[in-house]
Write an enzyme that holds these catalytic residues in place. Sequence first.
Site, PDB file in Angstrom:
ATOM      1  CD  GLU A  31       9.689  55.348  38.043  1.00  0.00           C
ATOM      2  OE1 GLU A  31       9.634  54.122  38.256  1.00  0.00           O
ATOM      3  OE2 GLU A  31       8.674  56.038  37.833  1.00  0.00           O
ATOM      4  CG  LEU A  74      14.247  51.464  50.779  1.00  0.00           C
ATOM      5  CD1 LEU A  74      14.825  52.493  49.818  1.00  0.00           C
ATOM      6  CD2 LEU A  74      12.856  51.067  50.307  1.00  0.00           C
ATOM      7  N   GLY A  75      16.320  47.234  51.428  1.00  0.00           N
ATOM      8  CA  GLY A  75      16.788  45.996  50.801  1.00  0.00           C
ATOM      9  C   GLY A  75      17.405  46.227  49.428  1.00  0.00           C
ATOM     10  CE1 TYR A 114       8.017  51.864  34.170  1.00  0.00           C
ATOM     11  CE2 TYR A 114       9.695  51.995  35.891  1.00  0.00           C
ATOM     12  CZ  TYR A 114       8.419  52.289  35.425  1.00  0.00           C
ATOM     13  OH  TYR A 114       7.570  53.014  36.200  1.00  0.00           O
ATOM     14  CG  ASP A 132       5.434  49.022  34.887  1.00  0.00           C
ATOM     15  OD1 ASP A 132       4.524  49.002  34.039  1.00  0.00           O
ATOM     16  OD2 ASP A 132       5.319  49.562  36.001  1.00  0.00           O
TER      17      ASP A 132
END
Length: 338
Positions: A31, A74-75, A114, A132
């Site tokens: 997630e 992935l940043g 979330y 979300d």
Amino acid sequence: MQKNLIRWYQENHRDFPWRQNENPYFIWISEIMLQQTTTEAVIPYFERFIKTFPTIQQLADASLEDVYKLWEGLGYYRRAKHIHETAQIIAEQYHGVFPTTYQEILSLKGIGPYTAGAICSIAYHQSTPAIDGNVLRIMSRLYLLKDNIALTKTQKKISDIVAKLLTGYDSSAFNQGLMDLGATICRPLQPRCEQCPISDFCLAFKSNQQKVLPINIKNIKHKEIHYITGIITYQDQFLFIQNPAGLLENLYGLIQYEQESPYRFIEEFEQQYEIPLSIVSHITDIKHVFTHRTWQMHVYHFVLSQPIDGLYTLEEINQLPISTAHLKVLKAFLKNRD
Ligand code: SF4
């Protein structure tokens, strides 16, 4: 509706490595990775990460540099830092076992409502909503909610609705069903209602407003003006008006009002022109920057029930002096239509 969605999920769900079991650690990592990244891009990162750190304890014992190394590409590296910190908290305070209550999970670094809701429902089958953008969109359409989903009060309202819907059903399949439905069927721009397992219950579909909803208009910033901009058509003609004095004087443009929703646009238009207008779809959102201000144009397609002054065919429009901002809008509409 719940039964249809759950059955559809069980028969059609997408296979992801984090769906192989109900390990809360795996669900948590996936997630977090998925927060800013597509599922396809996440898969190899997730597999590498779990292979390197199969348990929370091993992640907690690793150096931050090792975690960063696996995150490379992935940043948003703060996510990796939070994951590492949270693993250490779980190792120290929970003996390496992922906590089980919503409140405990929510209190961990980098985990918001979330993610906490997703973990509790998928790993522990607790009746927690996981709200979300997908869920906000689906619920807006399902219930024909005309509230702006960018507002916290609307998000709370939708969370309450989902909490009620979940009760008594398999929350894991329900929440993941909504996730998959939002990603594959109830998509933002071109929802595939004819394939939707819950279309019988969808009020937007029944009233053909699935391409209008959700209303998602972000907070107005300084010097930014939010408009509902109307592509108003009558058969193959478009409504353009000549701007009076002021910005873009004498140029032709679309009608736009500083309103918060396309439904208010219709009210204002009908008051001004005394001709009924129907809404067709949300086309796109376009930003246009002038020297002293920015227009945020939320573009909707409307149709007139009868002709009116100011209607032009595309050939005629080519001869008119039109503002660049609205030319962009018209091009986006034509592209979308093609
Ligand atoms: S019927 Fe269409 S708009 Fe309604 S939930 Fe299904 S895909 Fe979304």
